[in-house]
Every structure is written in structure tokens, then in C-alpha cells.
Design an enzyme around this catalytic site. Structure first.
Site, PDB file in Angstrom:
ATOM      1  N   GLU A 228       1.109  -1.150  -0.108  1.00 38.15           N
ATOM      2  CA  GLU A 228      -0.325   0.198   0.158  1.00 38.15           C
ATOM      3  C   GLU A 228       1.057   1.379  -0.098  1.00 38.15           C
ATOM      4  O   GLU A 228       2.166   1.074   0.809  1.00 38.15           O
ATOM      5  CB  GLU A 228      -0.965   0.196   1.277  1.00 38.15           C
ATOM      6  CG  GLU A 228      -1.818   0.622   1.114  1.00 38.15           C
ATOM      7  CD  GLU A 228      -2.722   0.924   2.603  1.00 38.15           C
ATOM      8  OE1 GLU A 228      -3.672  -0.049   1.888  1.00 38.15           O
ATOM      9  OE2 GLU A 228      -3.058   0.956   3.015  1.00 38.15           O
ATOM     10  N   PRO A 397      -1.303  -2.157  10.021  1.00 42.67           N
ATOM     11  CA  PRO A 397      -1.952  -2.051   9.022  1.00 42.67           C
ATOM     12  C   PRO A 397      -3.732  -2.224   9.740  1.00 42.67           C
ATOM     13  O   PRO A 397      -3.862  -2.419  10.608  1.00 42.67           O
ATOM     14  CB  PRO A 397      -1.951  -3.363   8.437  1.00 42.67           C
ATOM     15  CG  PRO A 397      -1.637  -4.225   9.504  1.00 42.67           C
ATOM     16  CD  PRO A 397      -0.983  -3.508  10.551  1.00 42.67           C
ATOM     17  N   SER A 404      -3.120   3.582   8.273  1.00 39.07           N
ATOM     18  CA  SER A 404      -2.675   2.324   9.138  1.00 39.07           C
ATOM     19  C   SER A 404      -2.280   3.330  10.076  1.00 39.07           C
ATOM     20  O   SER A 404      -2.393   4.509  10.646  1.00 39.07           O
ATOM     21  CB  SER A 404      -1.832   1.760   7.863  1.00 39.07           C
ATOM     22  OG  SER A 404      -3.039   0.875   7.786  1.00 39.07           O
ATOM     23  N   HIS A 422      -2.105  -6.230  15.626  1.00 41.84           N
ATOM     24  CA  HIS A 422      -1.407  -6.867  14.774  1.00 41.84           C
ATOM     25  C   HIS A 422      -2.185  -5.707  14.027  1.00 41.84           C
ATOM     26  O   HIS A 422      -1.594  -5.583  12.362  1.00 41.84           O
ATOM     27  CB  HIS A 422      -0.636  -7.855  14.625  1.00 41.84           C
ATOM     28  CG  HIS A 422      -2.169  -8.892  13.030  1.00 41.84           C
ATOM     29  ND1 HIS A 422      -3.247  -8.832  14.295  1.00 41.84           N
ATOM     30  CD2 HIS A 422      -2.254  -9.987  12.184  1.00 41.84           C
ATOM     31  CE1 HIS A 422      -3.705  -9.304  13.559  1.00 41.84           C
ATOM     32  NE2 HIS A 422      -3.177  -9.907  12.335  1.00 41.84           N
ATOM     33  N   LYS A 496      -3.641  -5.631  -4.284  1.00 49.31           N
ATOM     34  CA  LYS A 496      -4.224  -6.488  -3.350  1.00 49.31           C
ATOM     35  C   LYS A 496      -4.068  -8.073  -4.414  1.00 49.31           C
ATOM     36  O   LYS A 496      -4.034  -8.189  -5.560  1.00 49.31           O
ATOM     37  CB  LYS A 496      -5.340  -6.829  -2.613  1.00 49.31           C
ATOM     38  CG  LYS A 496      -5.491  -5.013  -1.605  1.00 49.31           C
ATOM     39  CD  LYS A 496      -5.310  -6.554  -0.251  1.00 49.31           C
ATOM     40  CE  LYS A 496      -5.739  -7.272   0.430  1.00 49.31           C
ATOM     41  NZ  LYS A 496      -5.912  -7.003   1.712  1.00 49.31           N
TER      42      LYS A 496
END
EC number: 6.5.1.-
Length: 503
Positions: A228, A397, A404, A422, A496
Site C-alpha cells: 500500500e 495496518p 494505518s 497486529h 491486493k
DNA sequence: ATGTGC
């Protein structure tokens, strides 16, 4: 998500709120579990997740279990937990993707440099050519200038991001100092046992595809993995500004966040270990913790523990080099589109690994399953690192819509075994998400934020709405005194796995 | 997560 937990039934032990942290009181069968989550976050923990937490807490040799705000059902133990044992190693609570991790590359480009949609499209294309997504070999359409032959493959899974390995792959050698761990050693604390374990594995039928697996180096894979492009927004406080500077973050500049792990190689090693241990538990008639075969373990010092620790290290070394190579390829892609672009690795940190750390003054294996190490300034483990005086960067993230975060641990992190969440954590299962979420709405939402993607249709089971409220997750961590925000990352384009978009 | 699944 199915689980085989049978023996324990969760009946809702008494909960006591201490600020935003909640502890489950010990009962006859349930020793304490430390839970970090605001009231609304605690409502996201379903019965199965709590049951897995209790199963893990009561499993042999386990001395601590922490449940983070992003927790949800996992393999044996919840994703989003920390499990500590001075005496046992648990492959399930490390997970199927050994050393699944985050990394962040800071570029010297101002946000305006990628404002133009054509530039971002060109970047998406240049990055996708070099760092493929999806299952399988990860074919690259650029010349294989950084080809990984069998010999180099064997070297890198044993040495990790050593100087020689970095040089062979065109990775800047100083990036090794920007890793939580740039290499992993075997059970005897040396690379020796990794060499002999690898020899043993290569002689077996299930590792005949070793060379092929090495070709996946520099690829993302599928599922929740992503790359990203971000714009950095450093927090307003003096501390946030000072810490950001120490981390090498540049406010208003472009950065690139990556999430991936050890690909097929780590998967082979992890599932091989699950199968072999599960077979032994049956053959030897050893009772499974809570009757759950996903919680098979090995007592430290046994051949089984040694083999697992070696396999985990081999997988972890692959994941490490994979991340560094991806960052190097992403930088190369930026330079192709925007000549002269410079970039530096901010940090590379895992959320699926067991590490030997000092807990309550004794050495223990800290299993972080969907949890991120969070060591504050002055922590002894950081003494030899660039982050001794600040604490290391924590890369979290969220989702492309809400952004994020980069955080830094506070002294309160001792309460969570020096760990935080996480990410946001799933709130809808993949199947559920595909049933209830609307593709047009998901795509329109990203479009409204001018967030581009390589996917014509964004994977619906990965939509922001399939995850918990990221701001509420972060609030849980902050109000519990575990960590503070240093910067937010605002998505500008997302890469993605597009291969399943038309399901 | 995964040369994606009994």
C-alpha cells in the site's frame, strides 16, 4: 472458522475492569488472561475466541496469555494473542504463515509527486510487475535480474538477511539494522543446526519443490497480504514529532507499507510440523490441550522442539529476505516512474513468530500470534539497535479507508508481555463478508477517497467493513498505556491479490 | 495463510 475445541466450555468468568484493561479472574480451571480492549471492543470477542484463549492459557507450560483488541478465532489460539511458555513451544500459536510481517519504506517524495492518477497507475503497474500477488510461483514480467538459484536459496533460509545474501539480491545491506530480527538461528543458537535440518528436509519428498518455493521470493501472496502506498501524517505532539524523526518518518511524504510472510515455503514447514506432531500425539497417546489438535506442542529440549525451532527459523529467514527484497523492488519501481526517487526502510517487524525473551526474569518463548512486539525506550533488548532511546517502530495496518498507524511502546507495555495488536482484526468471516457486503459500495468507498487499486473489484472479504473499527482498536491500546501514536498513514493506492475478484 | 477444498 471451525475448531476442534471440546473439553472446555466457556461459561463467562467474572470480568473486572481496570481502566480499559480487563482481567478474567482465576477460577478453578481458568488462570488469569490479560485482555486489552475498550467495552465495545470486548463485545467483538465471540465465545469461540474466548474458548481458544482459555484453552491456550490452560495448555501445558503456559505462564501468560494476553488477548489484544484485534483478537478473533485462529488456529488453536486466537489471532491477536500472546502466549508465553518457558518450557514448551507451540507451533499452532505461531501460525501457518511463519513470520508474517509488516514493513515500511519511507520515500523522499512529497505527496504531490503522486497526486496525479496517471503517476499512481504507472506505479501500480511497475510495482505489480516486480512484486506479484496471488498464489503460486509469482511470475515476474521483468528480467529476472535478481534470480534466486538453489544455492542462494539454501544460503538465505539458513542465514536470513546476511551481508552476502543482501548483496546477492541487490538489497541495501544497512536495511538489516532496520529489522526486528534480520536473521534467525537454530535451536542450538547457531546456524549449524539449520544447515543440517535443511539437508534433512531437502532429502524428503515434501521438499522436492524447494527451488520452486525460492522463486516466490519477492512476492506478496494472497489473503490479507498487501502492498500500500501511503502519505505520512506525523502526530502533533512533541513526542510524536521527535519519535517520527528518530524513526526516519517524513511528514507529508510518500511511504510504502507491505504485509506478507513466508509464502509456500513457510506454509510447507508449518503444516509439516502440525502433521508430524499431531501424528506423534496420537501414536504416543498424549492428551491434547483442551482436546484440540491445533494446540499440539513440544517440550523444550526434545528432538521435536528442536526440529520445530529449526523449521520456524528457516521459514522466518525466508520471510525476512522476502520483505527486504520486496522493499528493494518497490523502490526500483518508484525510480522507474519517478527517476531519482530515494527510499529507506523504516522498519520490518513480525506478528507471527515465537521469540526467546526474558519474561519475569526468566527466559521464555513468547509466541506472538497476530501480535506485534512493543518494546519501549530503554528496553534491554533494544540496546544494540538504532531504537534504544525511543523504542522501536510498531507498524499497524488498519484499512485503506481509515488508514494505518505507526506507534511506539510505552512503559505500560510490560503488562502485555511487551506486545500490542497486529492490525484491526477480523469482525466478519470471509464467507460472511462475501454474503453481507456489497461490492459496489466497497469500491465506491475507496473511489471516494481517491484510493486506487490494481484490483478492478476490491476483494470483498478484505473490505474495511470486514474488519473491526481501527480507531477503537488503537484507542484500546493507547488508553491501556501500551503504546502511543507516532504517525498515521493515509492510503493512496492498494495492491491486493486480484485473482479471486470475480468469484 | 496455502502449488487454496473431502
Amino acid at each position: 472458522m471451525t475448531t476442534e475445541t471440546k473439553r472446555f466450555t466457556y461459561t463467562g468468568p467474572a470480568m473486572v475492569s481496570t481502566g480499559e484493561a480487563t482481567a478474567i479472574l482465576p477460577t478453578e480451571t481458568t488462570p488469569p488472561i490479560r485482555i486489552f480492549g475498550t467495552e465495545s471492543i470486548r463485545e467483538t470477542f465471540d465465545v469461540l475466541c474466548m474458548q481458544q484463549a482459555i484453552n491456550s492459557r490452560t495448555a501445558p507450560g503456559v505462564t501468560d496469555l494476553v488477548l489484544n483488541p484485534d483478537a478473533h478465532c485462529g488456529y488453536g489460539a486466537p489471532v491477536g494473542c500472546v502466549m508465553v511458555s518457558p518450557t514448551h513451544i507451540y507451533p499452532g500459536p505461531v501460525g501457518v504463515d511463519i513470520k508474517c510481517s509488516m514493513s515500511l519504506l519511507q520515500l523522499d517524495l512529497p505527496a504531490e509527486a503522486i497526486e496525479d492518477r496517471k503517476t499512481r497507475r504507472a506505479l501500480i503497474s511497475a510495482i505489480c510487475q516486480r512484486t506479484p500477488t496471488g498464489a503460486g510461483r509469482g511470475q515476474r514480467s521483468v528480467p529476472q535480474s535478481r534470480h534466486v538459484n538453489r544455492t542462494l536459496g539454501q544460503q538465505l533460509v539458513v542465514e536470513g538477511a546476511s551481508r552476502d545474501v543482501c548483496k546477492a539480491l541487490g538489497i541495501p545491506t544497512d536495511w538489516a539494522f532496520r529489522c526486528e530480527d534480520s536473521f534467525h538461528v537454530g535451536h542450538d543458537d547457531s546456524p549449524k543446526s539449520l544447515e543440517s535440518r535443511l539437508d534433512e528436509l531437502l532429502g524428503r519428498r515434501d521438499m522436492t519443490n524447494f527451488s520452486e518455493k525460492m522463486q516466490q521470493l519477492g512476492s506478496y501472496g494472497g489473503g490479507n497480504h498487501f502492498g500500500e502506498c501511503e502519505v505520512v501524517a506525523v502526530g502533533q505532539s512533541d513526542r510524536a514529532r521527535d519519535t517520527a524523526k528518530a524513526f526516519g518518518l517524513i511528514d507529508g511524504n510518500v511511504a510504502f507499507l507491505s504485509h506478507c510472510g513466508s509464502r509456500g515455503f513457510g506454509h510447507n514447514l508449518a503444516t509439516g510440523q502440525f502433521n508430524s506432531l499431531q501424528t506423534k500425539f496420537v501414536r504416543w497417546g498424549i492428551p491434547l490441550p483442551a482436546g484440540d489438535r491445533q494446540l499440539v506442542y513440544a517440550p523444550l529440549g526434545t528432538d521435536e522442539a528442536n526440529d520445530y525451532l529449526d523449521d520456524m527459523a528457516l521459514g522466518a529467514n525466508f520471510a525476512t529476505v522476502n520483505h527486504l527484497l520486496i522493499n528493494s523492488l518497490v523502490l526500483e519501481a518508484f525510480r522507474e516512474v519517478i527517476p531519482g526517487a530515494q527510499g529507506n526502510l523504516v522498519y520490518f517487524i513480525s506478528h507471527n513468530i515465537a521469540r526467546k525473551e526474558i519474561v519475569d526474569n526468566r527466559s521464555a518463548w513468547v509466541h506472538r500470534k497476530g501480535a506485534t512486539r512493543a518494546m519501549p525506550a530503554g528496553h534491554h533488548s533494544l540496546a544494540e539497535t538504532p531504537f534504544a532511546k525511543t523504542g522501536h517502530p510498531i507498524l499497524l495496518p488498519g484499512n485503506p479507508r481509515d488508514g494505518s498507524a505507526v506507534m511506539v511502546a510505552d512503559d505500560g507495555a510490560a503488562a502485555s508481555c511487551f506486545s500490542v495488536n497486529h492490525g484491526a482484526g477480523r469482525v466478519l468471516g470471509r464467507r460472511h463478508a462475501k454474503r453481507v457486503l456489497d461490492q459496489t459500495t466497497v469500491d465506491a468507498e475507496l473511489d471516494a477517497g481517491d484510493i486506487l487499486s490494481n484490483c478492478r473489484k476490491y476483494p470483498i472479504d478484505e473490505a474495511p467493513a470486514a474488519y473491526k473499527d481501527f480507531n477503537e482498536v488503537l484507542r484500546s491500546v493507547k488508553t491501556a498505556g501500551l503504546a502511543s501514536e507516532v504517525a498515521r498513514l493515509k492510503a493512496r493506492f492498494v495492491i491486493k491479490d486480484a485473482s479471486k475478484a470475480d468469484d
